[in-house]
Design a protein around this motif. Sequence first.
Motif, PDB file in Angstrom:
ATOM      1  N   GLU A 119       0.830  -1.208   0.000  1.00 44.46           N
ATOM      2  CA  GLU A 119       0.000   0.000   0.000  1.00 44.46           C
ATOM      3  C   GLU A 119       0.863   1.255   0.000  1.00 44.46           C
ATOM      4  O   GLU A 119       0.583   2.208  -0.726  1.00 44.46           O
ATOM      5  CB  GLU A 119      -0.933   0.012   1.213  1.00 44.46           C
ATOM      6  N   TYR A 122       2.425   1.599  -3.434  1.00 46.65           N
ATOM      7  CA  TYR A 122       1.402   1.985  -4.410  1.00 46.65           C
ATOM      8  C   TYR A 122       1.067   3.472  -4.285  1.00 46.65           C
ATOM      9  O   TYR A 122       1.012   4.196  -5.276  1.00 46.65           O
ATOM     10  CB  TYR A 122       0.152   1.119  -4.206  1.00 46.65           C
ATOM     11  N   GLU A 123       0.837   3.922  -3.060  1.00 47.44           N
ATOM     12  CA  GLU A 123       0.507   5.334  -2.840  1.00 47.44           C
ATOM     13  C   GLU A 123       1.656   6.237  -3.271  1.00 47.44           C
ATOM     14  O   GLU A 123       1.440   7.276  -3.901  1.00 47.44           O
ATOM     15  CB  GLU A 123       0.176   5.579  -1.365  1.00 47.44           C
ATOM     16  N   THR A 124       2.874   5.866  -2.932  1.00 51.55           N
ATOM     17  CA  THR A 124       4.045   6.677  -3.275  1.00 51.55           C
ATOM     18  C   THR A 124       4.241   6.737  -4.784  1.00 51.55           C
ATOM     19  O   THR A 124       4.470   7.814  -5.346  1.00 51.55           O
ATOM     20  CB  THR A 124       5.316   6.104  -2.605  1.00 51.55           C
ATOM     21  N   ILE A 125       4.113   5.619  -5.435  1.00 49.04           N
ATOM     22  CA  ILE A 125       4.298   5.568  -6.889  1.00 49.04           C
ATOM     23  C   ILE A 125       3.233   6.409  -7.591  1.00 49.04           C
ATOM     24  O   ILE A 125       3.528   7.137  -8.538  1.00 49.04           O
ATOM     25  CB  ILE A 125       4.280   4.109  -7.390  1.00 49.04           C
ATOM     26  N   ASN A 126       2.004   6.344  -7.117  1.00 47.51           N
ATOM     27  CA  ASN A 126       0.927   7.104  -7.747  1.00 47.51           C
ATOM     28  C   ASN A 126       1.068   8.614  -7.583  1.00 47.51           C
ATOM     29  O   ASN A 126       0.424   9.369  -8.303  1.00 47.51           O
ATOM     30  CB  ASN A 126      -0.435   6.640  -7.249  1.00 47.51           C
ATOM     31  N   LYS A 127       1.883   9.060  -6.647  1.00 47.95           N
ATOM     32  CA  LYS A 127       2.130  10.491  -6.461  1.00 47.95           C
ATOM     33  C   LYS A 127       3.251  10.996  -7.367  1.00 47.95           C
ATOM     34  O   LYS A 127       3.487  12.192  -7.444  1.00 47.95           O
ATOM     35  CB  LYS A 127       2.495  10.780  -5.004  1.00 47.95           C
ATOM     36  N   GLN A 129       5.577  11.649 -10.932  1.00 46.01           N
ATOM     37  CA  GLN A 129       5.308  12.132 -12.282  1.00 46.01           C
ATOM     38  C   GLN A 129       5.041  10.936 -13.191  1.00 46.01           C
ATOM     39  O   GLN A 129       5.562   9.849 -12.960  1.00 46.01           O
ATOM     40  CB  GLN A 129       6.511  12.902 -12.822  1.00 46.01           C
ATOM     41  N   LYS A 130       4.272  11.168 -14.234  1.00 46.12           N
ATOM     42  CA  LYS A 130       3.926  10.081 -15.154  1.00 46.12           C
ATOM     43  C   LYS A 130       5.167   9.440 -15.765  1.00 46.12           C
ATOM     44  O   LYS A 130       5.222   8.222 -15.927  1.00 46.12           O
ATOM     45  CB  LYS A 130       2.994  10.590 -16.254  1.00 46.12           C
ATOM     46  N   ILE A 133       6.665   7.106 -13.224  1.00 45.87           N
ATOM     47  CA  ILE A 133       5.827   5.908 -13.085  1.00 45.87           C
ATOM     48  C   ILE A 133       6.098   4.950 -14.247  1.00 45.87           C
ATOM     49  O   ILE A 133       6.276   3.743 -14.050  1.00 45.87           O
ATOM     50  CB  ILE A 133       4.330   6.275 -13.029  1.00 45.87           C
ATOM     51  N   GLN A 134       6.170   5.509 -15.444  1.00 44.95           N
ATOM     52  CA  GLN A 134       6.406   4.678 -16.631  1.00 44.95           C
ATOM     53  C   GLN A 134       7.775   3.999 -16.556  1.00 44.95           C
ATOM     54  O   GLN A 134       7.901   2.807 -16.826  1.00 44.95           O
ATOM     55  CB  GLN A 134       6.281   5.524 -17.899  1.00 44.95           C
TER      56      GLN A 134
END
Length: 182
Positions: A119, A122-127, A129-130, A133-134
């Motif tokens: 969790e 997941y939360e950290t990655i979703n914050k 930049q795109k 993340i990519q």
Amino acid sequence: MENKKSIENYFYENKIDLEKVIEENTSYLIKTIQNISNNILTQEDIEEIILDTFFALWKKENELELNRPILPYLVGIAKNITKKKLRKLKIELDIEEYDNVLFNDKQLLEIIETREKNEILYETINKMQKTDIQIFLLYYHNNKGTKEIAEHMKMKDFNVRSRLHRIRKKLQKEMEGKGYGK
């Protein structure tokens, strides 16, 4: 071998050719029922489920979507009938079988800890930049190398490695801040 024929292939003169359906699909359905029931149903129970499955198909022949594959449709019917049958039989597990299913306290704590870590990640990655993340997903999820990612994203290899380093640091900092890490 799996049957990929559509329901339409089993129609002859606007009626379903039940004999052909039975001939080509029974053995697969038997295996499916045995797997669902963990081989605890009798041969008689399985035969009854097979008959009920084909009867249900016959009853619904005027409502069938002809372009739909027949095997998944039959398997769905058979699964539902099998589950109903098992509920009627009220099969109960032995206490020894429960021992194999239940977790001990250590396993449960490990599962909870893993979920918490996931969790946080997941939360950290979703914050992020795109682009980050990519890069993260390509590197860790798709097992791509930094050179391959750089080519794909039209970046320099150095920039990809630099971003990965910052991503790791950010994730490590978040994990340590939530009590996981050093």
